[in-house]
Design a protein around this motif. Structure first.
Motif, PDB file in Angstrom:
ATOM      1  N   PRO A   1     -12.980  15.304  24.679  1.00 28.15           N
ATOM      2  CA  PRO A   1     -13.895  14.206  24.973  1.00 28.15           C
ATOM      3  C   PRO A   1     -14.868  14.008  23.830  1.00 28.15           C
ATOM      4  O   PRO A   1     -14.853  14.771  22.877  1.00 28.15           O
ATOM      5  N   GLU A   2     -15.735  13.074  23.961  1.00 29.08           N
ATOM      6  CA  GLU A   2     -16.426  12.504  22.806  1.00 29.08           C
ATOM      7  C   GLU A   2     -17.177  13.503  21.937  1.00 29.08           C
ATOM      8  O   GLU A   2     -17.044  13.487  20.713  1.00 29.08           O
ATOM      9  N   HIS A   3     -17.992  14.332  22.542  1.00 24.45           N
ATOM     10  CA  HIS A   3     -18.951  15.098  21.735  1.00 24.45           C
ATOM     11  C   HIS A   3     -18.493  16.510  21.399  1.00 24.45           C
ATOM     12  O   HIS A   3     -18.811  17.013  20.340  1.00 24.45           O
TER      13      HIS A   3
ATOM     14  N   HIS B   1     -15.200  19.191  21.632  1.00 27.14           N
ATOM     15  CA  HIS B   1     -13.795  19.437  21.926  1.00 27.14           C
ATOM     16  C   HIS B   1     -13.600  20.893  22.316  1.00 27.14           C
ATOM     17  O   HIS B   1     -14.321  21.771  21.840  1.00 27.14           O
TER      18      HIS B   1
ATOM     19  N   CYS C   1     -10.487  10.868  29.267  1.00 32.16           N
ATOM     20  CA  CYS C   1     -11.683  11.236  28.496  1.00 32.16           C
ATOM     21  C   CYS C   1     -11.434  12.519  27.734  1.00 32.16           C
ATOM     22  O   CYS C   1     -11.859  12.663  26.585  1.00 32.16           O
ATOM     23  N   GLU C   2     -10.739  13.456  28.380  1.00 30.72           N
ATOM     24  CA  GLU C   2     -10.479  14.722  27.706  1.00 30.72           C
ATOM     25  C   GLU C   2      -9.461  14.577  26.588  1.00 30.72           C
ATOM     26  O   GLU C   2      -9.399  15.413  25.702  1.00 30.72           O
TER      27      GLU C   2
ATOM     28  N   LEU D   1     -25.510  18.206  25.749  1.00 30.54           N
ATOM     29  CA  LEU D   1     -24.720  16.971  25.686  1.00 30.54           C
ATOM     30  C   LEU D   1     -23.993  16.746  27.003  1.00 30.54           C
ATOM     31  O   LEU D   1     -23.515  17.697  27.622  1.00 30.54           O
ATOM     32  N   ILE D   2     -23.912  15.475  27.388  1.00 28.82           N
ATOM     33  CA  ILE D   2     -23.065  15.123  28.538  1.00 28.82           C
ATOM     34  C   ILE D   2     -21.800  14.493  27.982  1.00 28.82           C
ATOM     35  O   ILE D   2     -21.870  13.558  27.180  1.00 28.82           O
ATOM     36  N   GLN D   3     -20.687  15.017  28.434  1.00 25.59           N
ATOM     37  CA  GLN D   3     -19.406  14.531  27.940  1.00 25.59           C
ATOM     38  C   GLN D   3     -18.881  13.427  28.860  1.00 25.59           C
ATOM     39  O   GLN D   3     -19.215  13.400  30.039  1.00 25.59           O
ATOM     40  N   PRO D   4     -18.036  12.558  28.338  1.00 26.53           N
ATOM     41  CA  PRO D   4     -17.436  11.536  29.203  1.00 26.53           C
ATOM     42  C   PRO D   4     -16.590  12.124  30.328  1.00 26.53           C
ATOM     43  O   PRO D   4     -16.312  11.441  31.306  1.00 26.53           O
ATOM     44  N   ASN D   5     -16.179  13.396  30.202  1.00 24.91           N
ATOM     45  CA  ASN D   5     -15.415  14.014  31.295  1.00 24.91           C
ATOM     46  C   ASN D   5     -16.342  14.736  32.269  1.00 24.91           C
ATOM     47  O   ASN D   5     -15.902  15.587  33.022  1.00 24.91           O
TER      48      ASN D   5
ATOM     49  N   ASN E   1     -19.378   5.672  31.538  1.00 25.48           N
ATOM     50  CA  ASN E   1     -18.546   5.915  32.723  1.00 25.48           C
ATOM     51  C   ASN E   1     -19.213   6.937  33.631  1.00 25.48           C
ATOM     52  O   ASN E   1     -19.129   6.854  34.857  1.00 25.48           O
TER      53      ASN E   1
END
Lengths: 569, 666
Positions: free
Chosen positions: A44-46, A48, A545-546, B522-526, B592
């Motif tokens: 996901p974005e920030h 991994h 997302c993942e 951090l908050i992840q999209p998942n 999301n």
């Protein structure tokens, strides 16, 4: 905390997972290191997540990366001190690789241990003992060639993988080359990562090469890599893939991009049984049998010719009977191609033992940044349930609830709105329920491909789609696997099965192809709000997302779909 | 003396035999072998060979058992007596008194204390022995003695003189001085400390120092080596190492968080979602529930937990105690019948406050500026310094408290002081207890459930230092009133005062809850919440919003539908949750995630369950007649079912129904 280095991107956790902070200035260097010895679990974005496992360590060792190098890389890029037991276990995992070797000499196929205690352990383990032949010395055992695969499988299971240096049979020679220009007249050249992958597999023809798995994201050209490997080996090849459509796709590609002739390429499937120098078969036909306890008659294809090379397309889907036969084919060069080594049945170690270690793995973000695959924007469109369906939904059984929600008649408006948002873009409309697909396709004038569509008709429609005569194609599950539609940049999913990860990866793979212009692909998933469909969509959302896709949620009304209270028009 | 009145030269000789033994054999000899009791071969087991080989034991002629060698029996008695002594392992009045009774006769003790009011040794006089012997004045007086006359003031009548001559006196003084400078030494090193000294003089010096409690023998824990030393802590005082005023130092790993408040919030939130069941026998929470609560606590650095004894179990107990004292929770139901802990109205109000207001409520309660609640022991729990209340009367506690507050108020906010230096300095220069003792010779305190008087200077310093430490541990630290840290390159704990600390100590009118600049979350999209740096405060804040997945750093939480429902049930609002996430999470909230949180909050509903009285009528017409009779007292639910709005039907109404031909059967 003591020793904290804020610029470093990694956090190594006690459960062998490694978090990688993408925003860190050293992230890319760290990622390149991690790719050598860790599996990417989610991206996901920030941050991994990677994981170090015995298999990932053994894959690294097979590529010449040792424990000291792995631990050194982790120490260099970690924010905090590495948990001591993780270092100990990495050393332990790595120490097990290479202690056993399979070699061939004048005595035959010999399994050799690097010390006597290990040889004793192997001799006494119940998984391996029955597979050992004569004990040639305190450290060596004779192995029957037929048991070459079985012994490697068993050794992986007891935690001591064997390095297979016993070599291969060269197989029937087949001379051909890759074209500089395709049959359509377009220039053709291997991309750098495809060349590296093929070279890593071949290992200059040494015994260290010739068997293994290449992992590339969907749309990165794994078929091309397979052909590249074939061209360096110059021998008869058996290719196994997932469907007739995929077979024919291989055939097209081979004809288009190599000097092979039509009479040199054969299809072996439910529809044809041509065995030629290059034969492409489906897993289904190979694992077919008349009754539950019957034999698999088509497995004889493996012995039909002196194959020098076997390619397992989408190797993560390899069915069990093929595993068993593969165990007896260890003298042939073998290549597995896949976008993911994750198997739903957890048999990754069998892939390692019987096909071979991972030879090449290019992160999809790298390919995306280089423009070889398109970025994908995922959007979930939420629609209200129409008033007249709320009560039937509320009182329905669980499985029926899913169907009612999935077949929400308001979805047609969303489909129209999405198509209007992306005028001219070639699009796939994907669904699980055939009635729904027909009901959506008809008013929109769309052709539909389902499981019952004859193969010839499918080929025609796919050709028309590829050549731009059809812009939008409605497809059912059959479109999930191994269909190459290079010009699809938009996918609209109106109903899906119950959140299978593999399904989502495959569906997105169908649209991730480089496009002229923006190089952007779009994936829409239309769900009914506050229903089980939305709950299942959450699993899909998490997975995507993942995988690193951008994911947004849109209200149907924002897209122009009607509100719940308005009656269906 | 009882056991130590021996030929110590002989002891030192036998020590060489003891040194031949491996540690486990030594332990067996000390713990299992009695001087005059045979030990069977079977019991000796693997230790038989080394013990016999050393010469400490001899096999019987039959070979069935072994005895301590007759010449080693004194050695055995003495070494067992040393093993019994806990003076060095756990120096306290109790271990001192045990040692005293184990090794000195009553006349000898009385000679040190003086007779009591009833002409015999009594409790108060015994206390004074400790006060005088375990004070630096005691060895100092001995070291200053010019002649053996010193002994006359401290020996019992008719007792043989241990300082048999000047040589023994001087040897004993040299021994005490050397040990004061070096710390405890091995017995086997004493001849080196007293070179050119005749063995009998060395023996006499040892005997004298033990007789007059100038030195204390013990066995070193790891290897059971016989050691001898001054009363613990006296050496520094004897050498006049007065504590210096603490100076600022450089630190690392700073930590501050009002974790008591966060723990109370976590438990109260859990109660709000589902009341916690209580055991009927002891009214405590069940173990499974406790473990669940531990999961919801924020993580403290390991060095904090170890140094301040604030592991998860202790924290839960402490938080529950406070919740009860502040009446934020109450017990409901009966033992064995839905006995549970649930939030009170005050608890729910407190939970709904912003963090600063919550902390202010706690501090104000402790400072007494808030009306005390009616809970049992509330005064004690809610007092600012409960240690003082436990130690002295209320009036004396009130006199001592300002010293504590003033002491900590002197800690700077922008610099760190070494805690040990601060405690030593305060104990020396700002010691409230010493001030009271000085005024009243018979001033007594409660120590370990005993009344203790005649406190020595060292004792008051030690007790005061402990009181200060306990105030830090029980009040300042868990309320975020101090930042603690580790001195750079050392292991010393250091402290600095925070705004909240100044408010608690009464030197500021208001305070800010400091942010946690080091926290990188951090908050992840998942929906994962990843901590790239540890932060107990942020962790505690987010624990109410997400499901816990880890501790310290890494993926600590995942925001799920259930966690949001639980947050809503604990009175958190959607805006509050989003604000908390935005405040703490560096890259904001993925769209999301925000959309789902909004959706989940929108789905949350709370329903009330209450008992109802239903009237089931055989048909709609009867229902209509009943309704007509009851009027507003009933409401129609269906054609034939009515709900009675009152708890029961009044007799007048029953009569009216009967007149209408409707009879009630319950």
């Amino acid at each position: 905390m003591p020793g904290f280095r804020s610029d470093n991107p990694l956090i190594v956790q006690g459960d062998h997972t490694i978090l990688a902070e993408v925003a860190s200035p050293r992230y890319e260097d760290a990622r390149d290191q991690l790719a050598r010895f860790a599996e990417l679990i989610k991206a996901p974005e920030h941050v991994h997540t990677y994981r170090v496992t015995p298999l990932s360590i053994w894959n690294a060792c097979a590529a010449g990366v040792g424990a000291a190098e792995i631990i050194g890389a982790l120490q260099e890029f970690s924010k905090y001190a590495i948990p001591e037991h993780v270092s100990v276990e990495i050393r332990d995992f790595a120490s097990r690789y290479g202690r056993l070797r399979l070699v061939r000499d004048e005595r035959g196929l010999v399994l050799s241990a690097n010390d006597v205690p290990l040889a004793e352990q192997v001799a006494r383990a119940k998984q391996t003992a029955p597979l050992l032949g004569t004990r040639l010395s305190p450290r060596e055992f004779l192995i029957s060639p037929a048991a070459r695969g079985d012994i490697k499988q068993a050794l992986v299971k007891i935690g001591f993988p064997a390095e297979d240096l016993a070599g291969y049979t060269s197989g029937e020679a087949l001379a051909f080359s890759l074209r500089d220009q395709t049959l359509a007249g377009l220039p053709f050249k291997l991309r750098a990562y495809q060349q590296s992958a093929a070279a890593a597999f071949h290992a200059s023809g040494s015994d260290r090469g010739g068997s293994g798995v290449i992992t590339l994201p969907c749309g990165a050209g794994k078929t091309i890599v397979g052909m590249a490997c074939m061209s360096v080996l110059q021998c008869s090849t058996l290719i196994l893939t997932t469907s007739v459509t995929a077979v024919r796709q291989w055939m097209r590609e081979l004809l288009d991009k190599t000097s092979l002739r039509e009479d040199e390429i054969g299809e072996y499937s439910g529809l044809a049984k041509d065995v030629r120098a290059v034969t492409i078969a489906t897993y289904q036909i190979m694992s077919w049998r008349a009754g539950k306890d019957g034999d698999f008659p088509h497995l004889a294809l493996f012995n039909e010719r002196n194959w020098g090379f076997i390619v397992y397309d989408e190797v993560h889907l390899l069915p069990a009977p093929i595993f068993r036969v593969t165990a007896s084919l260890q003298a042939r060069r073998r290549l597995g191609l896949t976008a993911t080594l994750v198997r739903e049945d957890g048999r990754e170690d069998d892939v390692f033992a019987l096909i071979g270690p991972r030879k090449a793995d290019v992160p999809w973000k790298v390919l995306e940044n280089q423009g070889w695959i398109a970025t994908a924007q995922c959007t979930e469109v939420r629609l209200p349930m129409p008033e007249e369906l709320k009560m039937p939904y509320a009182v329905a059984e669980a499985r029926d609830k899913f169907r009612i929600a999935s077949e929400n008649p308001l979805k047609i408006h969303a489909v129209r709105a999405i198509l209007d948002r992306h005028p001219g873009e070639p699009a796939l409309l994907i669904g699980m329920y055939l009635d729904q697909l027909e009901a959506l396709a008809k008013p929109l004038g769309l052709p539909v491909i389902t499981g019952s569509t004859p193969q010839r008709k499918r080929d025609e429609l796919f050709t028309d789609f590829r050549e731009g005569r059809i812009r939008v194609l409605a497809v059912s599950k059959v479109a999930n696997f191994a269909i190459d539609l290079p010009e699809a940049s938009l996918a609209i999913q109106v109903s899906g099965t119950f959140g299978s990860r593999q399904e989502e990866a495959q569906r997105l793979g169908r649209i991730l192809r480089p496009k002229a212009g923006l190089n952007q692909a779009h994936f829409y998933s239309i769900v009914s709000r506050d229903t089980v469909e939305q709950d299942f969509a959450l699993k899909r959302q998490l997975f995507l997302c993942e995988q690193g896709y951008a994911y947004s949620i849109l209200d149907g009304e924002a897209l122009g779909a009607p509100a719940a209270h308005s009656a269906l028009q | 003396m009882k056991l130590f009145d021996i030929d110590w030269h002989g002891f030192l000789a036998k020590l060489e035999l003891f040194h031949k033994l491996p540690v486990d054999a030594r332990r067996f000899f000390v713990e299992q072998v009695k001087p005059s009791t045979p030990v069977s071969k079977g019991v000796l087991a693997q230790f038989r060979e080394p013990l016999i080989a050393s010469g400490l034991m001899v096999m019987s002629p039959t070979g069935s058992h072994a005895n301590v060698h007759p010449e080693c029996r004194d050695f055995s008695r003495v070494i067992r007596a040393m093993a019994r002594s806990r003076v060095y392992a756990s120096p306290s009045r109790d271990t001192f008194h045990f040692y005293l009774n184990d090794n000195l006769t009553t006349p000898e003790i009385t000679a040190l204390s003086g007779p009591g009011a009833w002409g015999r040794l009594d409790h108060h006089e015994l206390q004074r022995v400790y006060a005088s012997v375990c004070s630096k004045a005691w060895p100092k007086g001995f070291l200053d003695a010019q002649s053996t006359g010193w002994e006359l003031d401290h020996a019992s009548a008719g007792e043989p003189h241990y300082l048999s001559g000047t040589a023994v006196l001087r040897a004993a003084q040299r021994l005490v001085q050397a040990i004061a400078e070096s710390g405890p030494v091995m017995f086997s090193r004493i001849p080196e400390i007293l070179p050119d000294t005749a063995p009998e003089t060395i023996s006499g010096a040892i005997r004298a120092t033990l007789r007059y409690l100038l030195l204390f023998p013990f066995l070193r824990h790891d290897d059971l080596e016989p050691m001898i030393g001054l009363w613990p802590g006296l050496a520094e005082k004897l050498l006049n190492k007065a504590p210096a005023q603490p100076q600022p130092v450089a630190v690392g790993e700073p930590f501050h968080a009002p974790f008591l408040m966060e723990d109370m919030v976590a438990i109260l939130s859990a109660c709000a979602v589902e009341p916690i069941r209580l055991r009927g026998n002891d009214m405590r929470i069940f173990e499974a529930a406790r473990q669940g609560l531990e999961e919801s606590l924020g993580t403290l650095p390991e060095w904090i937990e170890a140094s301040f004894n604030c592991g998860p179990q202790a924290r839960i107990e402490f938080a529950l105690f406070f919740l009860g004292a502040f009446v934020y929770v109450k017990r409901a139901g009966r033992p064995g019948a839905d006995f549970r802990l649930e939030p009170t109205r005050e608890g729910a109000e407190w939970l709904a406050m912003r963090p600063k207001e919550r902390l202010r409520a706690l501090i104000d309660g402790l400072r007494g500026s808030r009306k005390k609640a009616e809970a049992l022991f509330a005064d004690e729990v809610m007092s600012l310094a409960p240690d003082l209340s436990a130690m002295t009367s209320r009036a004396d506690s009130a006199k001592l408290l300002p010293f504590i507050l003033e002491g900590f108020a002197s800690v700077p906010g922008d610099k760190y002081l070494r805690l040990a230096d601060f405690l030593a300095w305060q104990s020396k220069t700002n010691n409230g207890l010493a001030a009271l003792v000085k005024k009243d010779r018979y001033f007594s305190i409660r120590l370990n459930w005993q009344h203790v008087s005649g406190l020595s200077e060292e004792e008051t310093e030690s007790i005061w230092g402990q009181a200060l430490f306990n105030f830090l541990r029980g009040r300042l630290l868990p309320l975020g009133a101090v930042t603690v840290a580790v001195e750079a390159g050392q292991k010393a704990i250091c402290l600095a005062l925070t705004d909240a600390g100044r408010y608690l100590l009464g030197t500021a009118q208001d305070f800010d809850i400091a942010g946690d600049p080091a926290a990188h979350v951090l908050i992840q999209p998942n929906f994962d919440v990843v901590f790239l740096t540890p932060s107990a405060r942020v962790e505690a804040s987010l624990a109410r919003i997400g499901e816990r997945k880890g501790r310290h750093v890494g993926t600590l939480f995942r925001i799920t539908k259930n966690s949001i429902f639980a947050a809503a049930a604990a009175s958190l609002t959607r805006d509050g949750v989003l604000e908390t996430l935005r405040e703490h999470c560096a890259a904001g909230i993925p769209p999301n995630v925000e959309a789902e949180i909004n959706g989940w909050f929108a789905r949350y509903r709370q329903v009330n369950v209450q008992p109802a009285t239903l009237i089931h009528c055989p048909d709609a017409e009867t229902a209509a007649r009943v309704l007509a009779t009851l009027g507003k007292k009933a409401a129609r639910l269906t054609d034939t079912v009515l709900e009675l709005r009152e708890s029961k039907i009044q007799s007048a109404v029953t009569k009216k129904l009967r007149e209408a031909g409707i009879f009630i059967r319950t």
